[in-house]
Design a protein around this motif. Sequence first.
Motif, PDB file in Angstrom:
ATOM      1  N   CYS A 284       0.848  -1.191   0.000  1.00  0.00           N
ATOM      2  CA  CYS A 284       0.000   0.000   0.000  1.00  0.00           C
ATOM      3  C   CYS A 284       0.885   1.242   0.000  1.00  0.00           C
ATOM      4  CB  CYS A 284      -0.934   0.001   1.212  1.00  0.00           C
ATOM      5  SG  CYS A 284      -2.055   1.420   1.249  1.00  0.00           S
ATOM      6  N   GLN A 285       1.043   1.850  -1.150  1.00  0.00           N
ATOM      7  CA  GLN A 285       1.963   2.973  -1.298  1.00  0.00           C
ATOM      8  C   GLN A 285       1.623   4.170  -0.412  1.00  0.00           C
ATOM      9  OE1 GLN A 285       4.764   2.713  -3.186  1.00  0.00           O
ATOM     10  NE2 GLN A 285       5.405   4.689  -2.354  1.00  0.00           N
ATOM     11  N   PRO A 286       0.351   4.603  -0.341  1.00  0.00           N
ATOM     12  CA  PRO A 286       0.044   5.756   0.523  1.00  0.00           C
ATOM     13  C   PRO A 286       0.389   5.506   1.988  1.00  0.00           C
ATOM     14  CG  PRO A 286      -1.760   5.357  -1.018  1.00  0.00           C
ATOM     15  CD  PRO A 286      -0.840   4.181  -1.128  1.00  0.00           C
ATOM     16  N   GLU A 287       0.045   4.315   2.513  1.00  0.00           N
ATOM     17  CA  GLU A 287       0.384   3.994   3.899  1.00  0.00           C
ATOM     18  C   GLU A 287       1.897   3.959   4.088  1.00  0.00           C
ATOM     19  OE1 GLU A 287      -3.474   1.189   5.070  1.00  0.00           O
ATOM     20  OE2 GLU A 287      -1.495   0.293   4.828  1.00  0.00           O
ATOM     21  N   LEU A 288       2.583   3.426   3.106  1.00  0.00           N
ATOM     22  CA  LEU A 288       4.044   3.315   3.169  1.00  0.00           C
ATOM     23  C   LEU A 288       4.691   4.692   3.249  1.00  0.00           C
ATOM     24  CD1 LEU A 288       6.150   1.040   3.088  1.00  0.00           C
ATOM     25  CD2 LEU A 288       6.179   1.258   0.597  1.00  0.00           C
ATOM     26  N   GLU A 289       4.238   5.585   2.406  1.00  0.00           N
ATOM     27  CA  GLU A 289       4.783   6.941   2.402  1.00  0.00           C
ATOM     28  C   GLU A 289       4.501   7.647   3.725  1.00  0.00           C
ATOM     29  OE1 GLU A 289       3.044   8.767  -1.000  1.00  0.00           O
ATOM     30  OE2 GLU A 289       4.239   7.604  -2.443  1.00  0.00           O
ATOM     31  N   SER A 290       3.329   7.374   4.296  1.00  0.00           N
ATOM     32  CA  SER A 290       2.945   8.016   5.546  1.00  0.00           C
ATOM     33  C   SER A 290       3.850   7.598   6.699  1.00  0.00           C
ATOM     34  CB  SER A 290       1.485   7.689   5.873  1.00  0.00           C
ATOM     35  OG  SER A 290       1.117   8.214   7.134  1.00  0.00           O
ATOM     36  N   ILE A 291       4.107   6.297   6.843  1.00  0.00           N
ATOM     37  CA  ILE A 291       4.903   5.839   7.979  1.00  0.00           C
ATOM     38  C   ILE A 291       6.368   6.217   7.815  1.00  0.00           C
ATOM     39  CG2 ILE A 291       5.156   3.504   7.019  1.00  0.00           C
ATOM     40  CD1 ILE A 291       5.161   4.579  10.748  1.00  0.00           C
ATOM     41  N   VAL A 292       6.892   6.197   6.598  1.00  0.00           N
ATOM     42  CA  VAL A 292       8.282   6.605   6.394  1.00  0.00           C
ATOM     43  C   VAL A 292       8.450   8.088   6.708  1.00  0.00           C
ATOM     44  CG1 VAL A 292      10.125   6.897   4.695  1.00  0.00           C
ATOM     45  CG2 VAL A 292       8.805   4.778   4.740  1.00  0.00           C
ATOM     46  N   GLN A 293       7.475   8.892   6.303  1.00  0.00           N
ATOM     47  CA  GLN A 293       7.519  10.327   6.621  1.00  0.00           C
ATOM     48  C   GLN A 293       7.437  10.542   8.134  1.00  0.00           C
ATOM     49  OE1 GLN A 293       4.374  12.663   4.879  1.00  0.00           O
ATOM     50  NE2 GLN A 293       5.416  14.592   5.265  1.00  0.00           N
ATOM     51  N   GLU A 294       6.588   9.752   8.797  1.00  0.00           N
ATOM     52  CA  GLU A 294       6.449   9.875  10.255  1.00  0.00           C
ATOM     53  C   GLU A 294       7.749   9.544  10.969  1.00  0.00           C
ATOM     54  OE1 GLU A 294       4.414   7.298  13.838  1.00  0.00           O
ATOM     55  OE2 GLU A 294       3.265   7.490  11.979  1.00  0.00           O
ATOM     56  N   LEU A 295       8.407   8.475  10.542  1.00  0.00           N
ATOM     57  CA  LEU A 295       9.616   8.015  11.230  1.00  0.00           C
ATOM     58  C   LEU A 295      10.859   8.794  10.806  1.00  0.00           C
ATOM     59  CD1 LEU A 295       9.122   4.138  11.177  1.00  0.00           C
ATOM     60  CD2 LEU A 295       8.469   5.768  12.949  1.00  0.00           C
ATOM     61  N   GLY A 296      10.836   9.327   9.597  1.00  0.00           N
ATOM     62  CA  GLY A 296      11.997  10.056   9.087  1.00  0.00           C
ATOM     63  C   GLY A 296      12.772   9.219   8.096  1.00  0.00           C
ATOM     64  N   ASN A 297      12.863   9.698   6.862  1.00  0.00           N
ATOM     65  CA  ASN A 297      13.476   8.867   5.823  1.00  0.00           C
ATOM     66  C   ASN A 297      14.996   8.903   5.815  1.00  0.00           C
ATOM     67  OD1 ASN A 297      13.924  11.381   4.765  1.00  0.00           O
ATOM     68  ND2 ASN A 297      12.431  11.191   3.096  1.00  0.00           N
ATOM     69  N   SER A 298      15.612   9.552   6.803  1.00  0.00           N
ATOM     70  CA  SER A 298      17.072   9.512   6.878  1.00  0.00           C
ATOM     71  C   SER A 298      17.573   8.215   7.511  1.00  0.00           C
ATOM     72  CB  SER A 298      17.598  10.710   7.679  1.00  0.00           C
ATOM     73  OG  SER A 298      17.083  10.702   8.999  1.00  0.00           O
ATOM     74  N   HIS A 299      16.719   7.522   8.242  1.00  0.00           N
ATOM     75  CA  HIS A 299      17.127   6.283   8.912  1.00  0.00           C
ATOM     76  C   HIS A 299      16.288   5.072   8.492  1.00  0.00           C
ATOM     77  CE1 HIS A 299      19.849   8.359  11.630  1.00  0.00           C
ATOM     78  NE2 HIS A 299      18.890   9.248  11.854  1.00  0.00           N
ATOM     79  N   HIS A 300      15.239   5.296   7.717  1.00  0.00           N
ATOM     80  CA  HIS A 300      14.311   4.219   7.371  1.00  0.00           C
ATOM     81  C   HIS A 300      13.929   4.336   5.898  1.00  0.00           C
ATOM     82  CE1 HIS A 300      14.038   4.035  11.728  1.00  0.00           C
ATOM     83  NE2 HIS A 300      13.708   5.317  11.715  1.00  0.00           N
TER      84      HIS A 300
END
Length: 254
Positions: free
Chosen positions: A38-54
């Motif tokens: 699920c691309q939208p959910e995926l983008e949401s959680i990566v943005q929440e956690l921070g894409n510099s480490h995840h």
Amino acid sequence: MLLKDRVLFLTGGSSGIGLECARMYAKEGAHVAIVSNCQPELESIVQELGNSHHIGLHCDVSSEVQVKQAISSTISCFGRIDGIHNNAGIVTPSAMLHETTTDEWHRLMDVNLKSIYLTTKYGLESLRKTEGCILNTSSLVGHIGQEMHAAYTATKGGISALTKSMALDYAKYRIRVNAVCPAWVRTPAVQSWVKEQDNKESAEAYISKLHPLGYCPDGDVIADACVFLLSDKARFITGCTLPVSGGAELGYRR
């Protein structure tokens, strides 16, 4: 920081139990490769956690080509994999065995069971180098059964048995393999089910009473157990199928 600097490959990590695991793994210091279809959910959680480490990886875990690429992308990004959490799973259909269609049967087997085969096949080399670990999300119903979910319970029983065999096979590489076995968890799917019932209060009472501890938990209780099993605190535990169920499997009750 029980998982500090660990690289974890988490399937089904954008919703439900997997989402809570992604959050908890990040909180405990891990770098998480979150896999979801699920691309939208995926983008949401990566943005929440921070894409510099995840990182987020769009992937159908039943596809060999896509799983191979997701494993490769994780290693390219982080240099290794320390743990694989096979959490992705589906429940549909709610049916007796003879009412389950051939396509439904195969889809359940492909997503819930074959995905573990694929992540192991392509992730094992990295896990051998790190002496890492594998964690599978099974279910209590794989041990006790469940009405109207024959095919689903077959996959979860298979996961629990597979966990034990994998633990034996990979012990020589110092790779631990364990599983968590939740009962009911207050995921979006369960909340939707409650809302669909004619008597919502009765449905709420039902999912709470199932657990002797008296309530239906959120996914964070499962995530806490998963952190433990992936950490060095569980360094001498392998082949365990751990109930995280509030005692739902215990004894006769009035």
